[in-house]
Design an enzyme around this catalytic site. Sequence first.
Site, short mmCIF file in Angstrom:
data_model
loop_
_atom_site.label_atom_id
_atom_site.label_comp_id
_atom_site.label_asym_id
_atom_site.label_seq_id
_atom_site.Cartn_x
_atom_site.Cartn_y
_atom_site.Cartn_z
N GLN A 131 0.83 -1.21 0.00
CA GLN A 131 0.00 0.00 0.00
C GLN A 131 0.86 1.26 0.00
O GLN A 131 0.33 2.36 -0.07
CB GLN A 131 -0.90 0.00 1.25
N GLU A 185 -12.93 4.37 5.81
CA GLU A 185 -12.91 3.51 6.99
C GLU A 185 -14.01 3.81 7.99
O GLU A 185 -14.17 3.08 8.97
CB GLU A 185 -11.54 3.64 7.64
N ARG A 226 -8.31 -1.18 8.41
CA ARG A 226 -9.32 -0.26 7.88
C ARG A 226 -9.69 0.80 8.92
O ARG A 226 -10.87 1.03 9.20
CB ARG A 226 -10.56 -1.03 7.42
N CYS A 227 -8.67 1.39 9.49
CA CYS A 227 -8.92 2.48 10.44
C CYS A 227 -7.67 3.31 10.58
O CYS A 227 -6.58 2.86 10.27
CB CYS A 227 -9.39 1.91 11.77
#
Length: 788
Positions: free
Chosen positions: A222, A742, A372-373
Amino acid sequence: MALRTSPEVGGMGHSIKRKEDPRFIRGKGTYVDDVQLPGMLYLDIARSPFAHAKITRIGTSKALAIPGVLAVITGQDLAKYNLHWMPTLMSDTQMVLPVEKVMYQAQEVAAVLATSRYAAADGVAAVEVEYEPLPVVVDPKKALEPGAPVLRTDKKDKKDNHIWHWEWGDRAATDRAFTQADVTVKQDIYIPRIHVASIETCGCVAHFDKVNDKLTVWMTTQAPHAIRTVLALVAGHVGLAEHKIRIISPDIGGGFGGKVPVYPGYVIAIAASVLTGKPVKWIEDRMENLQADSFARDYHITAELAAKNDGTLTALRIKTLADHGYADAAANPSKFPAGLFHICTGSYDLKAAHVEVDGVYTNKPPGGIAYRCSFRVTEAVHTIERMVDLMAHQLAMDPADFRLKNFIKPEQFPYKSALGWEYDSGDYHGALRKAMDKIGYTELKREQAEKRKRGELMGIGISSFTEIVGAGPSKHFDILGLKMFDSCEIRIHPTGKAIARFGTKSQGQGHETTYAQILAEELGIPAADIQVEEGDTDTAPYGLGTYASRSTPTAGAAAAMAARKVRDKGRKIAAHLLEAAENDLVWEPGKFSVKGAPAKFKTIQEIAFAAYTNHPQGMEAGLEAVSYYDPPNLTYPFGSYVCVVDIDKGTGEVKVRRFVAVDDCGNIINPMIVEGQIHGGLTMGFAPALLEEISYDEIGNIRGGSFIDYLVPTAVETPKWETDKTCTPSPHHPLGAKGVGESATVGAPAAIANAVVDALWHLGVRHIDIPITPPKVWKLLREKGITE
Ligand code: CDP
C-alpha cells in the site's frame, strides 16, 4: 477498499483467465501472481509448529534431493549479509529468518527456492527442523508479571516484556474531575485480534537485473515509495541503492492496512533474486496469510467515565495493554506508538481526559496494523461508544437523548478536544437526528417495550462516532522520519489529454475514477481524457501511500493544488493568445474568456497546444505541475449509526434486523464510490462485532488460523444496510472533502454491541466483548436463567 469475496472467486478464477491473455506474460501483470518472467524461480517457506522454541538443527539434505529444489535458505545464510533481522516501521526489530529461536506459531523458519511452485512446496515438507520448546507467554497481563519468561533475549538489556509506555492528556485535571463526579462507570473492554483477510494474500516477484544492476519488485504494498526507501536503507550495504530499486504495486486485491508492513517473504525473495540473478516469486497461501501476517487490534482496555447527576459528561480515563506479539510492527506515525487512540473522547464535549497505553511482547505474530482504520481509531471509538452507552443506561437516560445532550455543538467548531486535537467541522446532532428519523426510533422504543413484556429480546444500539483521518500535517506526522504528505503530478499533453500520477495507491477504492473527477472539475478536461496512475516508484511522485483514509485528504487535495498551478500557467498562455491582460480573463471549467467579451475565449485544449507550439517568450514550454500537499490539519468525518437486533433465546444468535448508517465526509467527490465504501466498511464492522476473532490457547496454538474458524461474513450473513448522509465540508481541505474509506468499519461494531447489551440490560448484563457469538450469548442467557 474492495469488497471481500471468497478466495476461490476473487483469486484463482481471475488469475487463470488472465494468464491466457498474452499481455500478462510480459511481466506487466494485473496482480502480482500474474507476473510471469522467463526463468522465474519460486519460493516457499517452512514454518514453526511451536510458539516459542529453540532451533537445534535444520536438516536440508532431504529437501535438496528433491528434483527442482535449488536451495534451502536459513537464518544463518541471511546472517552472513546481516539480513536475518529487519527494522519494523515502529523502530523495533523483527526476524526475517531465525538463527536461534522461533517466537510464534507459523513463524518463518527456512525458505526453499525451486524451479516450480510444486517443487518448492515439496521442499518445504522435506525440511527437517528440530526444536526445544520454551515456556510460552500468551496473555499480556501475565507477560508483565515478575518472573515471566523474557521473550526478546536478542535485546541484551531487556529484562522484561514491556515495550513502551505512552500517555496523553491532563492526569491531574482528570483525577480531579473523577473525585468531583456524581456518577462514574468503569468497564474492562477487550478488543480482540482480527485479521484483514483481504481477497489476495501477500506476495512479490523480485527481479534483480544484473545487466542494468536494477532491482524491480512487483509487490503487494500500500506504500511503494516508503518501501523503496526502507529497502535502500536496510540493504544499501549489499549494493541496493534507492535509484536502482523500482517497486511496482499493481492491483493488490484489498489492503486494509495489512499490506503496509514488510514481511519476511518479501526480503527473502529479494535476497534470493539478488544472489541468483533470476526472478523469484513468493506468494503466501491463505493460511500463512491469516496465521503469520500482521494482525489488528488486541487491546485490553479499562475505561472509566464520569458525569453529573443531570447527565453531563465530565471526564474520561483509560488504561490499556497493547499486545504487539513478539515485535511492535505497527504502522503508526512515529510520534504516536498507540496511533491516534487519543481521539477517544469521540463526539463528546468532555472537559478532561487522560489515556495511558503500555505495549507488551507475547508469543504471537507481530503487529498491529490499522485494519481499515486510522491508527487505533476503531479501538478508541468502540471504547467511548460503549462507555457512553453504559453511562446512559446507568443514569436511566435514553442513549440518544444522552448523546444529544453531550455532543460537541455545531457552533463549537473548530473544537479543541481535551486530548489536544482540533476537530475541523461537525454537526453531530444533525446526523443522529437523521438516523433516528430514518429508522423510526420512537416507534422502535415502543415496540421494544411491548416485546420485553412478552419476554422477547430486542435491542436498539447507537454509535455516534468521530474519526480522525488524513495523516497528516508534517509537523506531527511521519513514518520512520518520512513526512506524511502526499502528491500529484499532472502533465497535459499538446492535444489536451493528460496523465496524472499520485504517491498513493488504490486497492479497490476507485482512485482512478475520483482523482480523474477532481482534475476534470478543476481543469475542465473530460475525465475520460485523463489517465490516472499510481503504484510505480519509477514514475509516480513520492508519497506515503494509501491507508488510514488518507488519500482524499492528502493526494486528493494535491490533485486540486496541482491542477490550480496548471490553471495559473494556462491563464498566462491564454492572456498571450487573446492579447489580453491576465486580470481581464475569467475562468470557467474548460476555458478562459475575456471579461465582458465571452465570445473571446481559449479552451484548455487550445491552451495546452499553445504551451508546446506558441508559448510566450520568456516562459518555459510545457503544461505540467506537481504538488506535494502537506495538510494543515486532519479531517474529522463522523456519523451516527442505529442498529436493531433480535436475540434468539434458544440459540443465542444475534440477528441484525435493521442498520441505518448516516455518514458525513464533507463534500463528496463520487457518491456511488462513497456508498460502496460505506457498504463494504459496514460489513467489515459487522464481522468483528459478531464473527471474527483470532485467539490462542495457553501454549500459543492459533485458533482462527483458517477460514473454517475465522468467520468472514458472506452475503448470506451480511445484513441489509440502509445508508444516508449529511454534508459538513472540511474548512481547510481545498475541496471541502474528508476521508471516508474507513468510517463504517470504525463506527459499526459499537452500534451492534450496544444493541445487544440494550436487549439484555434488564437482565443485569452490562457488557459483552466482541465478537458476540451465539455460544457467548447462550451461556449468558443460561446464567441469567433464560431458556427458550
Ligand atoms: O485512502 P483511501 O482511498 O482508502 O480513503 P478515502 O480518501 O476515504 O477515499 C476512498 C474513496 O472514496 C476514494 O475513491 C475517494 O476519492 C472517495 N471519496 C469521495 O468520493 N468523496 C469523499 N469526500 C471522500 C472519499
